[in-house]
Scaffold this motif. Structure first.
Motif, PDB file in Angstrom:
ATOM      1  N   PHE A  74       0.958  -0.923  -0.231  1.00  0.00           N
ATOM      2  CA  PHE A  74       0.538   0.403  -0.285  1.00  0.00           C
ATOM      3  C   PHE A  74       0.984   1.197  -0.296  1.00  0.00           C
ATOM      4  O   PHE A  74       0.513   2.227  -1.131  1.00  0.00           O
ATOM      5  N   ILE A  75       1.984   1.162   0.899  1.00  0.00           N
ATOM      6  CA  ILE A  75       2.757   2.748   1.121  1.00  0.00           C
ATOM      7  C   ILE A  75       3.248   2.534  -0.577  1.00  0.00           C
ATOM      8  O   ILE A  75       3.752   3.644  -0.598  1.00  0.00           O
ATOM      9  N   ASP A  76       3.721   1.595  -0.722  1.00  0.00           N
ATOM     10  CA  ASP A  76       4.210   1.491  -2.570  1.00  0.00           C
ATOM     11  C   ASP A  76       3.376   2.713  -3.260  1.00  0.00           C
ATOM     12  O   ASP A  76       3.400   3.572  -3.729  1.00  0.00           O
ATOM     13  N   TRP A  77       2.445   1.597  -3.651  1.00  0.00           N
ATOM     14  CA  TRP A  77       0.901   2.271  -4.916  1.00  0.00           C
ATOM     15  C   TRP A  77       1.031   3.715  -4.033  1.00  0.00           C
ATOM     16  O   TRP A  77       0.717   4.380  -4.833  1.00  0.00           O
ATOM     17  N   ALA A  78       0.602   4.180  -2.779  1.00  0.00           N
ATOM     18  CA  ALA A  78      -0.082   5.489  -2.224  1.00  0.00           C
ATOM     19  C   ALA A  78       0.969   5.996  -2.468  1.00  0.00           C
ATOM     20  O   ALA A  78       0.643   7.757  -2.248  1.00  0.00           O
ATOM     21  N   PHE A  79       1.883   6.281  -1.839  1.00  0.00           N
ATOM     22  CA  PHE A  79       2.858   6.955  -1.810  1.00  0.00           C
ATOM     23  C   PHE A  79       4.605   6.998  -2.488  1.00  0.00           C
ATOM     24  O   PHE A  79       4.790   8.011  -3.523  1.00  0.00           O
ATOM     25  N   ILE A  80       4.846   5.749  -2.648  1.00  0.00           N
ATOM     26  CA  ILE A  80       6.359   6.100  -3.347  1.00  0.00           C
ATOM     27  C   ILE A  80       5.755   5.960  -4.531  1.00  0.00           C
ATOM     28  O   ILE A  80       6.788   7.090  -5.862  1.00  0.00           O
ATOM     29  N   ASN A  81       6.124   5.502  -5.047  1.00  0.00           N
ATOM     30  CA  ASN A  81       4.821   5.283  -6.921  1.00  0.00           C
ATOM     31  C   ASN A  81       4.623   5.842  -7.542  1.00  0.00           C
ATOM     32  O   ASN A  81       3.749   6.584  -7.948  1.00  0.00           O
ATOM     33  N   ARG A 121      -0.644   6.510 -16.597  1.00  0.00           N
ATOM     34  CA  ARG A 121      -1.279   5.540 -17.213  1.00  0.00           C
ATOM     35  C   ARG A 121       0.442   5.024 -17.877  1.00  0.00           C
ATOM     36  O   ARG A 121      -0.268   3.149 -17.581  1.00  0.00           O
ATOM     37  N   ALA A 122       1.593   5.436 -17.463  1.00  0.00           N
ATOM     38  CA  ALA A 122       1.985   4.402 -17.715  1.00  0.00           C
ATOM     39  C   ALA A 122       2.764   3.405 -16.684  1.00  0.00           C
ATOM     40  O   ALA A 122       3.050   2.082 -16.720  1.00  0.00           O
ATOM     41  N   LEU A 123       2.198   3.470 -15.077  1.00  0.00           N
ATOM     42  CA  LEU A 123       2.270   3.007 -14.421  1.00  0.00           C
ATOM     43  C   LEU A 123       1.065   1.409 -14.535  1.00  0.00           C
ATOM     44  O   LEU A 123       1.993   0.587 -13.353  1.00  0.00           O
ATOM     45  N   GLU A 124       0.831   1.752 -15.265  1.00  0.00           N
ATOM     46  CA  GLU A 124      -0.085   0.835 -14.583  1.00  0.00           C
ATOM     47  C   GLU A 124      -0.677  -0.148 -13.665  1.00  0.00           C
ATOM     48  O   GLU A 124      -0.554  -1.391 -13.499  1.00  0.00           O
ATOM     49  N   GLY A 125      -0.846   0.665 -11.961  1.00  0.00           N
ATOM     50  CA  GLY A 125      -1.680   0.379 -11.456  1.00  0.00           C
ATOM     51  C   GLY A 125      -0.479   0.120 -10.143  1.00  0.00           C
ATOM     52  O   GLY A 125      -1.067   0.140  -9.385  1.00  0.00           O
ATOM     53  N   GLN A 176     -10.193   8.823 -17.212  1.00  0.00           N
ATOM     54  CA  GLN A 176     -10.397   7.460 -17.447  1.00  0.00           C
ATOM     55  C   GLN A 176      -9.663   6.542 -16.489  1.00  0.00           C
ATOM     56  O   GLN A 176      -8.989   6.151 -17.491  1.00  0.00           O
ATOM     57  N   GLY A 177     -10.370   5.563 -15.661  1.00  0.00           N
ATOM     58  CA  GLY A 177      -9.557   4.703 -14.977  1.00  0.00           C
ATOM     59  C   GLY A 177      -8.984   4.522 -13.994  1.00  0.00           C
ATOM     60  O   GLY A 177      -7.857   4.180 -13.394  1.00  0.00           O
ATOM     61  N   PHE A 178      -8.790   6.312 -13.468  1.00  0.00           N
ATOM     62  CA  PHE A 178      -8.362   6.077 -12.348  1.00  0.00           C
ATOM     63  C   PHE A 178      -9.915   6.283 -11.232  1.00  0.00           C
ATOM     64  O   PHE A 178      -9.477   7.158 -10.289  1.00  0.00           O
TER      65      PHE A 178
END
Lengths: 264, 380
Positions: free
Chosen positions: B59-66, B84-88, B342-344
């Protein structure tokens, strides 16, 4: 000691013999469904008189005194309290309830209010007494039942005997003319019965009109002007306590007394 | 057996009171006793610890680091290629930075956004003041009337030099707060009256209350909202139109009222008969008895289910989207309709969810404190 109180008491009630009776029950009948719980009850209580009602459980004694302030409704007959007839008229009912105090077997204090608030509630809201005056009055009665130091506590913090004395003080704060006691010591541990009975004796000495449902025969001997014995919804016998206890006229009373005495 | 007890008692007739055994606690002792007491416990503890650490790191990776916090703009169009390049693998918080005003205030005129913002602040201030026990008196009534009037003036405008904003353009958080605050403020007294009515000895009142509760509770809130928005106007004379928001408000109030009434009734039923009898024997009138003895005790007993229902209705206000009212959740959904964003959805829903959570958690926490404070008399 008991004797003097008794004589004084009888003298006081004799003095008021010309006053209108405090309570009159005339041919009162009541049913719970098909069960005939009160049968042709006739009872007159003079002002200042102390009546003890006894009898086996289910004999209708609680129902009878609960009819006097209409916690139960009678279906036939007539009940007069302090000269007012009990009817569906709410105003006369309010007037009667203001003058009749009641003490319950299970205390029924209001647990969310302090002891003092329990006592001041009715004087403030029913008698429209200013708060300060009501509190002074409440403290006076709490002193009389000897628990002024508990005034700020909640009922749940007190012992059963203390709670019942608060309940008596709460009823007295309305300055009632008549006090009804519905088995006030039955829910108490043995060591607490005496403190409540002492309070009731003290109240009897002030000349209060009292009807008391109880099995405490010592109390009946000490303060009652009259004992009423009920069984199966009827008043079977009544008379002065000594005469009634030493010389029962009916088998039912004799049986009851033998059971009570064996029990003690 | 009894001999032993008797002897033991006789041996030390006036034994000094002994101290309670020393508790052998401490972090290590606690851990050993609760998490590692057997090999099964140890295995479960380790497995859960592993999952917890993994998810937290993820979660920390997703929400803050990346995460990407802003995106470049080209004219009026945000360039979201980086996101979009992050692909989630990382959150695109830029959508919140870009769209938060739309999510919070909907289609309310952009340059007037200070008005709904002030409205939200007023609502929160109103909650805080109402929550403080020292304001629990008649003072609260003028405070509520005054604040709600002010809120109406701010939202509509048209007076005091404020431009008029029709109700169709309101949206977002103020709508959610308006619907739930007015809804519960009216539903609660209604519920108390209905609960009392259901226990009334008067057959007409009793029947009416039973009918109301059973009818309203028996249909989904959505169908009530539909009825309020589509069918209700059919019964009105031509040309007369009641505000759509008001109609939804009435539907929500009636619905909440039926549910709350049952909660209150549960509280009334738990009170022993002796409380009623003692109050009556003292000569208290029906309303004094109810207001001073019965309700104060009954309502305290049902604080947990009451707040449960409150929280449920706070969130149920989002159902007004089906009749085209823009509440917080609908505004969030609409925000990501724009092609660039769209997609976010996840980011937007996390944001909206966090707002709901703040309000609901505050209610829940407050109710716990209230329950503790108001039930002091139960403790010895």
């Amino acid at each position: 000691m008991g004797d003097t109180i008794e004589t004084e008491g009888r003298f006081a009630s004799a003095m008021r013999a010309d006053a209108p009776p405090a309570i009159v029950l005339q041919d009162v009948n009541k049913w719970f469904g098909a069960l005939h719980v009160l049968r042709d009850i006739n009872l007159t209580v003079a002002t200042g008189e102390r009546v003890v009602v006894c009898g086996p459980s289910g004999s209708g004694k609680s129902t009878m005194i609960r009819c006097i302030n209409r916690l139960e409704q009678h279906q036939q007959g007539k009940i007069m309290v302090d000269g007012i007839e009990l009817s569906d008229d709410l105003r006369s009912l309010d007037a009667i309830r203001r003058e009749v105090g009641m003490v319950f077997q299970s205390f029924n204090l209001f647990p969310h209010l302090t002891v003092l608030e329990n006592c001041t509630l009715a004087p403030i809201w029913v008698r429209r007494m200013p708060k300060k005056e009501a509190e002074e009055l409440a403290m006076e009665y709490l002193e009389r039942v000897r628990i002024p130091e508990q005034a700020k506590k909640y009922p749940g913090q007190l012992s059963g005997g203390q709670q019942q004395r608060v309940a008596i003080a709460r009823a007295l704060c309305m300055k009632p003319k008549i006090m009804l006691f519905d088995e006030p010591t039955s829910a108490l541990d043995p060591e607490m019965i005496k403190e409540v009975l002492d309070t009731m004796v003290m109240l009897a000495e002030t000349g209060m009109t009292m009807i008391c449902v109880t099995h405490e025969m010592g109390f009946a001997r000490q303060v009652a002007d009259r004992v009423v014995f009920m069984d199966r919804g009827e008043i079977v016998e009544s008379g002065e306590p000594e005469a009634l206890f030493s010389d029962p006229k009916t088998d039912r009373l004799r049986l009851f007394l033998s059971q009570i005495l064996r029990g003690h | 057996m009894s001999d032993v007890t008797l002897n033991a008692a006789a041996a030390s007739p006036e034994a000094a009171p002994r101290a309670a055994p020393v508790t052998s606690t401490g972090t290590v002792a606690w851990l050993r006793a609760n998490l590692f007491s057997s090999w099964i416990n140890t295995a479960v503890s380790l497995a859960l610890a592993y999952l917890l650490v993994r998810w937290t790191i993820g979660f920390i990776d997703w929400a803050f680091i990346n995460a990407i916090w802003t995106v470049p703009m080209q004219g009026n169009v945000p360039q979201t290629q980086a996101c979009r390049a992050l692909e989630g693998s990382g959150a695109c918080w830029a959508v919140i930075g870009e769209k938060h005003r739309f999510i919070l205030f909907g289609t309310y005129p952009y340059e007037e956004h200070w008005r709904p913002l002030l409205v939200c602040a007023l609502f929160i201030a109103l909650y805080v003041v109402s929550a403080m026990r020292r304001f629990w008196s008649w003072v609260l009534i003028p405070i509520w009337v005054g604040t709600l009037t002010l809120i109406g003036v701010l939202m509509w405008g048209g007076v005091l030099g404020l431009s008029y904003v029709p109700q169709e353009r309101w949206g977002g958080l103020p709508i959610t707060l308006i619907l739930s605050t007015f809804g519960l403020a009216f539903a609660f007294p209604l519920a108390v009256l209905v609960a009392l009515g259901r226990r009334s000895k008067l057959p007409a009142i009793k029947t009416l209350c039973v009918l109301y509760v059973e009818l309203v509770r028996g249909v989904p809130l959505i169908s009530l909202l539909f009825m309020a928005s589509v069918m209700f106007p059919l019964f009105l004379p031509e040309g007369m139109n009641i505000d759509k928001l008001l109609r939804a408000q009435v539907a929500i109030t009636l619905f909440a009222g039926a549910y709350l009434a049952e909660v209150v009734r549960a509280g009334l039923q738990t009170l022993p008969r002796g409380q009623y009898e003692a109050a009556e024997a003292l000569g208290l009138s029906y309303w004094h008895k109810t207001g001073l003895i019965i309700l104060p005790q009954a309502l305290r007993l049902v604080i947990p289910p009451l707040v449960n229902t409150f929280i449920g209705f706070f969130k149920d206000t989002s159902l007004v989207l089906i009749i085209g009212i823009f509440d917080l959740l609908t505004a969030g959904k609409t925000a990501i309709v724009e092609p660039a964003w769209q997609g976010f959805g996840i980011e937007v829903y996390v944001f909206v969810g966090a707002i709901y959570l703040v309000f609901c958690f505050a209610m829940s926490k407050y109710s716990q404190d209230l329950e503790r404070d108001l039930n002091q008399h139960r403790r010895r």
